[in-house]
Design an enzyme around this catalytic site. Structure first.
Site, mmCIF file in Angstrom:
data_model
loop_
_atom_site.group_PDB
_atom_site.id
_atom_site.type_symbol
_atom_site.label_atom_id
_atom_site.label_comp_id
_atom_site.label_asym_id
_atom_site.label_seq_id
_atom_site.Cartn_x
_atom_site.Cartn_y
_atom_site.Cartn_z
ATOM 1 N N HIS A 188 0.843 -1.195 0.000
ATOM 2 C CA HIS A 188 0.000 0.000 0.000
ATOM 3 C C HIS A 188 0.875 1.241 0.000
ATOM 4 O O HIS A 188 2.096 1.156 0.092
ATOM 5 C CB HIS A 188 -0.990 -0.004 1.160
ATOM 6 C CG HIS A 188 -0.392 0.068 2.527
ATOM 7 N ND1 HIS A 188 0.394 -0.938 3.072
ATOM 8 C CD2 HIS A 188 -0.470 1.028 3.497
ATOM 9 C CE1 HIS A 188 0.745 -0.619 4.301
ATOM 10 N NE2 HIS A 188 0.244 0.575 4.572
ATOM 11 N N HIS A 221 1.329 3.983 1.986
ATOM 12 C CA HIS A 221 1.844 4.752 3.115
ATOM 13 C C HIS A 221 3.369 4.825 3.084
ATOM 14 O O HIS A 221 4.041 3.846 2.758
ATOM 15 C CB HIS A 221 1.356 4.156 4.437
ATOM 16 C CG HIS A 221 -0.092 4.429 4.697
ATOM 17 N ND1 HIS A 221 -0.845 3.693 5.589
ATOM 18 C CD2 HIS A 221 -0.940 5.360 4.187
ATOM 19 C CE1 HIS A 221 -2.079 4.158 5.615
ATOM 20 N NE2 HIS A 221 -2.163 5.159 4.769
ATOM 21 N N ASP A 256 5.726 4.790 5.205
ATOM 22 C CA ASP A 256 6.566 3.854 5.967
ATOM 23 C C ASP A 256 6.630 2.479 5.305
ATOM 24 O O ASP A 256 7.295 1.566 5.816
ATOM 25 C CB ASP A 256 6.095 3.733 7.417
ATOM 26 C CG ASP A 256 4.692 3.179 7.562
ATOM 27 O OD1 ASP A 256 3.856 3.416 6.667
ATOM 28 O OD2 ASP A 256 4.409 2.501 8.571
ATOM 29 N N HIS A 257 5.995 2.342 4.137
ATOM 30 C CA HIS A 257 6.065 1.101 3.363
ATOM 31 C C HIS A 257 6.660 1.315 1.971
ATOM 32 O O HIS A 257 7.057 0.340 1.326
ATOM 33 C CB HIS A 257 4.675 0.473 3.231
ATOM 34 C CG HIS A 257 4.135 -0.043 4.528
ATOM 35 N ND1 HIS A 257 4.055 -1.390 4.836
ATOM 36 C CD2 HIS A 257 3.665 0.621 5.619
ATOM 37 C CE1 HIS A 257 3.550 -1.530 6.045
ATOM 38 N NE2 HIS A 257 3.308 -0.329 6.547
ATOM 39 N N HIS A 312 -7.719 -0.711 5.345
ATOM 40 C CA HIS A 312 -6.706 0.204 5.894
ATOM 41 C C HIS A 312 -6.503 1.357 4.914
ATOM 42 O O HIS A 312 -6.507 2.530 5.289
ATOM 43 C CB HIS A 312 -5.416 -0.579 6.118
ATOM 44 C CG HIS A 312 -4.289 0.228 6.685
ATOM 45 N ND1 HIS A 312 -4.325 0.766 7.944
ATOM 46 C CD2 HIS A 312 -3.080 0.575 6.158
ATOM 47 C CE1 HIS A 312 -3.196 1.421 8.185
ATOM 48 N NE2 HIS A 312 -2.426 1.318 7.109
ATOM 49 N N ASP A 350 -0.577 -3.904 6.194
ATOM 50 C CA ASP A 350 -1.282 -3.432 7.392
ATOM 51 C C ASP A 350 -2.759 -3.836 7.387
ATOM 52 O O ASP A 350 -3.590 -3.157 8.000
ATOM 53 C CB ASP A 350 -1.160 -1.911 7.507
ATOM 54 C CG ASP A 350 0.253 -1.466 7.866
ATOM 55 O OD1 ASP A 350 1.122 -2.337 8.056
ATOM 56 O OD2 ASP A 350 0.486 -0.242 7.933
ATOM 57 N N HIS A 367 3.987 -4.646 10.912
ATOM 58 C CA HIS A 367 4.430 -4.015 12.155
ATOM 59 C C HIS A 367 4.502 -5.024 13.302
ATOM 60 O O HIS A 367 3.782 -6.023 13.315
ATOM 61 C CB HIS A 367 3.472 -2.891 12.562
ATOM 62 C CG HIS A 367 3.461 -1.729 11.629
ATOM 63 N ND1 HIS A 367 4.273 -0.642 11.781
ATOM 64 C CD2 HIS A 367 2.715 -1.496 10.512
ATOM 65 C CE1 HIS A 367 4.030 0.234 10.810
ATOM 66 N NE2 HIS A 367 3.082 -0.273 10.028
#
Length: 254
Positions: free
Chosen positions: A54, A56, A58-59, A112, A131, A169
């Site tokens: 996805h 975001h 942090d990915h 998400h 996530d 995570h």
């Protein structure tokens, strides 16, 4: 298929993959390029594939630097092509992605985010679900609806029990603390909670879990289970409503 966990930021996991037959090397959700480069150089491997679940940051934050350094092929959701940088291959539900001698099937998992996908390597018995599904939990509903997320979780729940779950995570201890409040009579959950506390005290990752474990102990996969419904005073309610209530309670859990 070799799978190695690379910790990133405070609680992210990036996954380094290698297909021994072809020497293909992949990385899943590289939010940060630096630890990936260190892991690759230490092993003498050259990155060939980048898989994103996805959009975001942090990915995907490491996509550009890793592609520039290794000329790796970036694979992600067609629905998120406008939000994932450097995409080369765009895929949707039911499509397949070749990784050396391995094949990943794409599963749409909105909730998400609306464009979230998961990669299921059937032959390697491995699921990379970003996530959407966590060990003993699920992602927050930042863009999608509770109905979408419940449908996504049911799709992942239907995978073979031996499938290993590699999520985005290290949230398992917090998820376990919540899970026992909404499924207090689940003896297997209580045992898993104790094991997770011991693992975290030793500084060990709790990932991967398995689909079998999640089916039996993750309350978000059990919104249609009478025991969970009774525990939150929603006996006989529509599972979608039960899931929404579980997610609402988790959002406010401290």
């Amino acid at each position: 298929m070799e799978i190695h966990l690379i910790p990133a930021f405070s609680d992210n996991y990036v996954y380094l993959l290698r297909d021994p037959e072809s020497d293909a090397v992949g990385v899943v959700d590289p939010g940060d390029a630096a630890p990936v480069v260190e892991a690759l150089e230490r092993r003498g491997w050259r990155l060939t594939h980048i898989l994103n679940t996805h959009h975001h940051n942090d990915h995907i934050g490491g996509n550009a630097a890793l592609k520039a350094r290794y000329a790796a092929t970036v694979i992600g959701a067609a629905a998120d092509a406008h939000r994932i940088p450097e995409l080369d291959v765009t895929l949707g539900d039911g499509d397949t992605a070749a990784f050396g001698g391995q094949t990943a099937r794409v599963i749409d998992t909105p909730g998400h985010t609306v464009g979230h996908i998961a990669f299921w390597f059937e032959g390697a018995e491995a699921l990379f679900c970003g996530d959407t599904l966590f060990a003993l939990g699920c992602g927050r509903l930042f863009e999608g609806t509770a109905a979408q997320m419940w449908g996504s979780l049911r799709a992942l729940r239907a995978l073979p029990e031996a499938t290993r779950v590699y999520c985005g995570h290290e949230y398992t201890l917090s998820n376990a603390r919540f899970a026992v409040t909404v499924d207090p009579e689940n003896d297997e959950l209580q045992r898993r909670f104790a094991a997770i506390k011991a693992m975290r005290e030793r500084g060990e990752p709790t990932i991967p879990s398995t689909i079998a474990e999640e089916r039996r102990t993750n309350p978000f996969l059990r919104a249609d289970d009478a025991q969970v419904q009774a525990a939150i005073d929603m006996a006989g309610a529509d599972p979608g409503r039960v899931f929404a209530e579980l997610r609402r309670r988790k959002d406010g859990f401290r």
